[in-house]
Write an enzyme that holds these catalytic residues in place. Structure first.
Site, mmCIF file in Angstrom:
data_model
loop_
_atom_site.group_PDB
_atom_site.id
_atom_site.type_symbol
_atom_site.label_atom_id
_atom_site.label_comp_id
_atom_site.label_asym_id
_atom_site.label_seq_id
_atom_site.Cartn_x
_atom_site.Cartn_y
_atom_site.Cartn_z
ATOM 1 N N LYS A 94 0.796 -1.231 0.000
ATOM 2 C CA LYS A 94 0.000 0.000 0.000
ATOM 3 C C LYS A 94 0.833 1.288 0.000
ATOM 4 C CE LYS A 94 -4.458 -1.565 1.406
ATOM 5 N NZ LYS A 94 -4.300 -2.971 1.828
ATOM 6 N N GLU A 116 -9.461 6.827 3.948
ATOM 7 C CA GLU A 116 -10.326 5.861 4.607
ATOM 8 C C GLU A 116 -9.484 4.636 4.906
ATOM 9 O OE1 GLU A 116 -9.830 5.903 1.424
ATOM 10 O OE2 GLU A 116 -9.473 3.767 1.098
ATOM 11 N N SER A 383 1.589 -9.817 -1.089
ATOM 12 C CA SER A 383 1.269 -8.387 -0.974
ATOM 13 C C SER A 383 1.604 -7.788 0.380
ATOM 14 C CB SER A 383 -0.210 -8.162 -1.295
ATOM 15 O OG SER A 383 -1.033 -9.005 -0.502
HETATM 16 C C1 LIG Z 1 -5.190 -3.983 1.551
HETATM 17 C C2 LIG Z 1 -4.480 -5.236 1.244
HETATM 18 C C3 LIG Z 1 -4.878 -6.079 0.182
HETATM 19 C C4 LIG Z 1 -6.106 -5.838 -0.652
HETATM 20 O O1 LIG Z 1 -6.102 -4.683 -1.403
HETATM 21 P P1 LIG Z 1 -5.880 -4.654 -2.975
HETATM 22 O O2 LIG Z 1 -6.179 -3.261 -3.337
HETATM 23 O O3 LIG Z 1 -6.807 -5.646 -3.581
HETATM 24 O O4 LIG Z 1 -4.459 -5.021 -3.207
HETATM 25 C C5 LIG Z 1 -4.123 -7.191 -0.092
HETATM 26 N N1 LIG Z 1 -3.034 -7.501 0.653
HETATM 27 C C6 LIG Z 1 -2.632 -6.724 1.669
HETATM 28 C C7 LIG Z 1 -1.430 -7.132 2.434
HETATM 29 C C8 LIG Z 1 -3.326 -5.570 2.003
HETATM 30 O O5 LIG Z 1 -2.927 -4.812 3.026
#
Ligand SMILES: *Cc1c(COP(=O)(O)O)cnc(C)c1O
Length: 398
Positions: A94, A116, A383
């Site tokens: 993020k 948000e 992610s």
């Molecule tokens: C917020 C988040 C997501 C989901 O958000 P996307 O916009 O779909 O990427 C996925 N993995 C992690 C670690 C997150 O913090």
């Protein structure tokens, strides 16, 4: 394969029939101005140079593309590589977007930032970059989420952000977005809204995607260096869809590369017990954009459920709706139990605790890798890291 890059979105923010600008009239001009300012910024080498420098020295890019050797051996099929976004500052992808957007906000003279947050990860990324740039930061968060994610609330406050509890409705993410929009309608002259996923009105889905493209650009170069060829399959979890768009986008014109997005299947595909928009969702408009969403027959947004707060949202980003409609990306889902099992598999075979969101992508790998030949190459987007999920995972797994 059509050349997708220059064609979507169009000037009005449409990805085919999806996307657009469904916002109050007072926001139309500011959003159009933002789109113009962004277009200038992305073509400005100074803007890109400052972003690249901070991505490298502050955020920790490039992230490794790691060959998960033991996990690959255990599953007995395709070779699995993990793109390690979990190693970034603040622990997830993020920050790529939060940083890009605050540089844009600074460039257009804004002095106040709002955001948000659901689980708090985007709130933390935003509070982080606000501290770094000395900007006032207000984060709207559902009161229920604030209780569930007290650690992230504390992290934001320690960095000087004001966290505002939202008590309307379910008191979770959807209501927090409404409240942030309400603030923005009144404050847009001096305030930029750092939206946290590839969602909302144009230009956000495009802008957020572009700030995360670095994931796929790096992965493409890294796999060519390591294997001398492109991967056969890309896998990423899909909440709003930003980490998946970031990985997928630089490969869209490579027709040999298959792509799969994994949504949250919760307790299974039962109304109000999941967040898999392509499984039983409908076309509709939510919070600025036209896309697939979970609603009842009267058009009321349904409750959603997932063990991972970051995937627990009723709408999917409009570019995913488009890519699904043209058949370029396939979508599936993993249930809570499958994600938890994959969390454990990665922890015990590789010594990596994935975020529960990312564990949904890993759950699909557990299914597909054994069915593919050993010569195949998979890249999965890790992610975020699972430190935030230790308590929850312990409850189920220990
Ligand atoms: C917020 C988040 C997501 C989901 O958000 P996307 O916009 O779909 O990427 C996925 N993995 C992690 C670690 C997150 O913090």
């Amino acid at each position: 394969m059509p050349d997708l890059l220059p064609t979507v979105p169009d000037a009005t923010g449409h990805f085919g029939p999806f996307g657009g600008m469904f916002v109050p009239e007072t926001l139309m001009t500011p959003l159009q101005d933002l789109a113009v300012a962004y277009d200038e910024a992305r073509k400005d080498p100074n803007f890109q140079a400052e972003l690249d420098d901070l991505l490298h020295n502050y955020v920790g890019r490039p992230t490794p593309l790691y060959f998960a050797e033991r996990w690959t051996e255990n599953l007995g099929g395709a070779k699995i590589y993990l793109k390690r976004e979990d190693l970034l500052h603040t622990g997830a992808h993020k920050i790529n977007n939060a940083l890009g957007q605050i540089l844009l906000a600074k460039r257009i003279g804004k002095t106040r930032i709002i955001a948000e947050t659901g689980a708090g990860q985007h709130g933390v990324a935003t509070a982080t970059v606000c501290a770094r740039f000395g900007m006032e930061c207000v984060v709207y968060m559902g009161a229920v989420d604030m209780e569930r994610q007290a650690l992230n609330v504390a992290r934001m406050r320690l960095m000087g952000a004001k966290v505002v509890p939202v008590t309307a409705g379910q008191a979770t993410l959807k209501e927090a977005v409404n409240e942030a929009m309400r603030d923005w309608v009144a404050s847009v002259d001096d305030t930029h809204y750092i939206l946290g996923s590839a969602l909302g009105s144009h230009p956000f889905p495009m802008m957020v995607r572009d700030f995360h493209r670095v994931i796929g650009v790096e992965a493409r170069q890294q796999i060519l260096e390591k294997e001398g060829r492109l991967p056969d399959l890309l896998v990423a979890c899909v909440g709003g869809g930003s980490n998946a768009m970031g990985l997928f986008h630089p490969f869209l014109n490579d027709s040999s590369v298959r792509m799969i997005g994994v949504e949250a299947g919760g307790d299974g595909i039962i109304p109000e017990r999941h967040a898999a928009r392509f499984q039983g969702g409908k076309l509709g408009v939510l919070q600025g954009t036209k896309t697939w969403l979970l609603a009842n027959d009267d058009g009321q947004i349904e409750l959603t459920h997932s063990v991972s707060a970051g995937l627990d949202y009723a709408a999917i980003g409009p570019e995913h709706a488009y890519l699904q409609s043209i058949g370029r990306v396939e979508y599936t889902y993993a249930t809570d139990n499958e994600a938890l099992a994959a969390f454990k598999a990665l922890a015990t075979t590789e010594g990596i605790l994935p975020a529960l969101e990312s564990a949904h992508a890993m759950a699909y790998i557990e299914k597909i890798a054994p069915l593919l030949p050993k010569s195949d190459i998979i890249i999965a987007n890790l992610s975020g890291r699972g430190d935030k999920d230790v308590e929850q995972a312990s409850k189920y797994l220990l």
